[in-house]
Structures are given as structure tokens and as C-alpha cells.
Design a protein around this motif. Structure first.
Motif, short mmCIF file in Angstrom:
data_model
loop_
_atom_site.label_atom_id
_atom_site.label_comp_id
_atom_site.label_asym_id
_atom_site.label_seq_id
_atom_site.Cartn_x
_atom_site.Cartn_y
_atom_site.Cartn_z
N MET A 7 8.44 63.17 60.89
CA MET A 7 9.57 63.24 59.94
C MET A 7 9.93 64.66 59.54
SD MET A 7 8.67 64.18 56.70
CE MET A 7 8.84 63.34 55.18
N ASN A 8 9.00 65.61 59.64
CA ASN A 8 9.29 67.01 59.30
C ASN A 8 9.90 67.67 60.53
OD1 ASN A 8 9.31 69.73 58.84
ND2 ASN A 8 7.30 69.80 57.84
N LEU A 9 11.21 67.86 60.49
CA LEU A 9 11.91 68.29 61.70
C LEU A 9 11.83 69.80 61.91
CD1 LEU A 9 14.93 65.85 61.32
CD2 LEU A 9 12.81 65.51 62.59
N THR A 10 10.94 70.48 61.16
CA THR A 10 10.69 71.91 61.40
C THR A 10 9.37 72.13 62.16
OG1 THR A 10 9.43 72.36 59.38
CG2 THR A 10 11.83 72.50 59.22
N GLN A 11 8.56 71.09 62.26
CA GLN A 11 7.25 71.26 62.92
C GLN A 11 7.32 70.73 64.35
OE1 GLN A 11 4.40 71.85 59.16
NE2 GLN A 11 3.73 70.33 60.63
N PRO A 12 6.47 71.22 65.22
CA PRO A 12 6.52 70.75 66.61
C PRO A 12 6.46 69.23 66.71
CG PRO A 12 5.02 72.60 66.40
CD PRO A 12 5.42 72.22 65.01
N ASP A 13 7.19 68.68 67.66
CA ASP A 13 7.20 67.24 67.88
C ASP A 13 5.78 66.77 68.21
OD1 ASP A 13 7.54 64.66 68.83
OD2 ASP A 13 9.45 65.13 69.81
N PRO A 14 5.27 65.79 67.47
CA PRO A 14 3.88 65.38 67.74
C PRO A 14 3.71 64.67 69.07
CG PRO A 14 4.89 63.91 66.12
CD PRO A 14 5.87 65.02 66.36
N GLY A 15 4.84 64.15 69.63
CA GLY A 15 4.72 63.38 70.87
C GLY A 15 4.02 62.06 70.62
N PRO A 16 3.63 61.37 71.71
CA PRO A 16 2.99 60.06 71.53
C PRO A 16 1.60 60.19 70.90
CG PRO A 16 3.57 60.48 73.85
CD PRO A 16 3.81 61.74 73.11
#
Ligand code: A3P
Length: 309
Positions: free
Chosen positions: A159-168
Motif C-alpha cells: 500500500m505504500n507506493l513509495t517503497q519497493p514493490d514487495p512482489g509475491p
């Protein structure tokens, strides 16, 4: 802080929305930090607190906001209205945070405030500006068991669109184990403060203890702050800082951060607030692999974490 200033904090984030992106990580002394923080690290390192300032240090998602709210209420004798004077991120600035302008950085917010200030950080012990130790500031560290911390961080990174995408999920578990997430290794973080707690007079708390007996832990924080509040005020603070109350509190639940930055339709900031939620996510095989790796990483320092109550 007036309502205008509170609006201006949200407005500043809204204005910066077009430059919000999932920022890449850059290592600072080996710790992966978001690029804006890394570029500004010299100024962060040079920050010199007042001896009356208090630092709340945590690995991300260990109960930072909860502790910030408890401390603010303790310092204001449980005055709920006063503690709604501004969003928690303004009342208790995040030392190292740096985002695209016009979002005020943590240092900018701090420089506009008079001590004593309640300062939040996720920096590992070795990256905390030396002035905190030289000036013998009080420091509260909150730690949360690794598996729940991981689950909470996984949802937050979605949900925090400033942090790297966590992926699966599957891949995220391994990233967390390798410390390839913002602010680095959970294992090194919790150990770093643990071994320094006596020498540096750090109050080391556990999220699980706060869940088990919030009153006991609020009183522990109160004593550490050299405060003595009435039983009624303590009861009120415990009530006001319950998960349910904080979830409804617009000055604590991060609804003041607009959707292009925190998309709470993906996952609420106040998500579940439980101990043992990891059982809903780890498969038995993942759990066994995680535990095996945990034993190796934590073997030299025994910290009494509890992954269930
Ligand atoms: P979950 O994602 O497991 O729900 P931080 O403030 O360090 O970012 O930590 C956020 C985590 O603390 C989230 O965990 C959030 O729900 C939980 N939390 C926040 N306030 C809480 C409270 N008053 N009581 C219990 N948990 C709380």
C-alpha cells in the motif's frame, strides 16, 4: 499546530503526487535506504538533538505509531483533543524521511519545533546520529517478533507506493530474510539496539508485551519518562491507544496521507494489530525454513521474542 498546518501537510503530499514513485534503494554504510534518504544522509547524520528530545526507534512495522501516540498522550496528561492537534507524522517527525518537495522532510519539521520533541526513526543503531548518545537522550526501542513484523511489512509495502514493490509473498519472505528491504536486516536491527540497551539507557519494549498488557507497558514508558500520572489518566491513555480507537483516529491512522502515496484500499495502515497473524500467511514449509535460518542469525544474542501469546 493549527488545522491549516495540518491541511498543508496533506496538501504538500497531494502536490507532490506526480513525483511519487516506488523509490529505489541505495545502500548507506551497507543499509538499503530509499534514494531520497540516502542522498540526504550527511544532513541526517549531522542532526544534533537537544538532550530533552526523545527518540522512538523501531524496525518498520513494529509498533512505532502506537508508541508515538502513547508518548504524546503521556506528555500531555492524556489530553485527547490536544493530541489531535496535528497528524502523528507532524507531532512526532520521522527523522530521516525525505520525499520530493513540497513534502517537508523530517529534518525540516524538526527544525521548526522547540524541544522536547518526540522523534521517530527506523535507522539501525549504528546509523543513529551520534548526538543522541552524546546528549544522553532518552530512547525507546520497540521490537516485534520477526514473522508478524514480516507479514505487516509485506502488506505495508503493497500500500505504500513509495517503497519497493514487495512482489509475491513467497519471494518477499526471502527478501526479508536477506535484509533486502528498506532499512535492511530485521535481525541486525533488533540485535543492534538490544546489545546497547544498558550502556545507552535504552528502554527496550516488545509489541507482544504491549498487546498482552498495555497498561503495564504504558506505565513502564511513563516511569522511563520520569512522569507520574493518575490512575484515571493512565486508564484513559490505554483506552485511547487501543487498536480500535487508533484505527478511527484520523490523526493517527495515516488517512492524512493521500491515496497516491498510501493506498489504504490495498491494505489499511491499521491493518489487524494482532500477535500471531503470521500463521495465516506462512505455509508449514516456509515457517520451518524461516525458523532454521532464524536460529543461525540469532544464535549469539538471545532476545525473548514471542510469536504467539
Ligand atoms: P499490522 O500490519 O500487523 O496490523 P508501525 O506503526 O511501526 O508502522 O506499525 C504498524 C503496525 O502496528 C500495524 O500492524 C498496525 O496495525 C499496528 N498497530 C498500530 N497501532 C496499534 C495499536 N494501537 N495496537 C496494536 N497494534 C497497532
Amino acid at each position: 499546530m493549527s488545522e491549516d498546518q495540518e491541511l498543508s501537510y496533506s496538501d504538500a503530499i497531494k502536490k507532490a503526487s506526480s513525483s511519487i514513485t516506488r523509490f529505489p534503494l541505495i545502500p548507506v554504510k551497507g543499509i538499503p535506504l530509499m534514494n531520497h534518504i540516502a542522498y540526504n544522509f550527511d544532513a541526517i547524520w549531522d542532526f544534533c538533538p537537544d538532550s530533552s528530545d526523545l527518540l522512538i526507534a523501531t524496525y518498520p512495522k513494529a509498533g512505532t505509531t502506537w508508541t508515538q501516540e502513547i508518548v504524546d498522550l503521556l506528555l500531555h496528561n492524556g489530553d485527547a483533543e490536544l493530541c489531535k492537534r496535528a497528524p502523528i507524522a507532524v507531532r512526532s517527525p520521522f527523522l530521516e524521511i525525505c520525499s520530493p518537495p513540497p513534502i517537508p522532510s523530517g529534518l525540516e519539521l524538526l527544525n521548526k519545533m522547540d524541544p522536547p520533541r518526540i522523534i521517530k526513526t527506523h535507522l539501525p543503531f549504528q546509523l543513529v546520529p551520534i548526538g543522541f548518545w552524546d546528549n544522553k537522550c532518552k530512547v525507546i526501542y520497540v521490537a516485534r517478533n520477526a514473522k508478524d513484523n514480516l507479514v505487516s511489512y509485506f502488506h505495508f509495502d503493497q500500500m505504500n507506493l513509495t517503497q519497493p514493490d514487495p512482489g509475491p509473498w513467497e519471494g518477499y519472505v526471502h527478501k526479508f530474510m536477506r535484509g533486502e528491504v528498506p532499512w535492511g536486516s530485521w535481525y541486525d536491527h533488533v540485535k543492534g539496539y538490544w546489545v546497547e540497551q544498558e550502556q545507552r539507557n535504552i528502554l527496550y519494549l516488545f509489541y507482544e508485551d504491549m498487546k498482552e498488557n498495555p497498561r503495564r507497558e504504558v506505565e513502564r514508558i511513563m516511569r522511563y519518562l520520569d512522569l507520574s500520572l493518575s490512575d484515571d489518566v493512565i486508564s484513559r491513555i490505554v483506552e485511547l491507544t487501543s487498536f480500535e480507537k487508533m484505527k478511527e483516529n484520523p490523526m493517527a491512522n495515516y488517512s492524512f496521507v493521500p491515496k497516491p502515496v498510501f493506498d489504504q484500499s490495498i491494505s489499511a495502515f491499521m491493518r489487524k494489530g494482532e500477535v500471531g497473524d503470521w500463521k495465516n500467511f506462512f505455509t508449514p514449509q516456509q515457517s520451518a525454513e524461516f525458523d532454521e535460518d532464524y536460529k543461525k542469525k540469532m544464535k549469539h544474542v538471545r532476545i525473548p521474542f514471542r510469536a504467539q501469546l
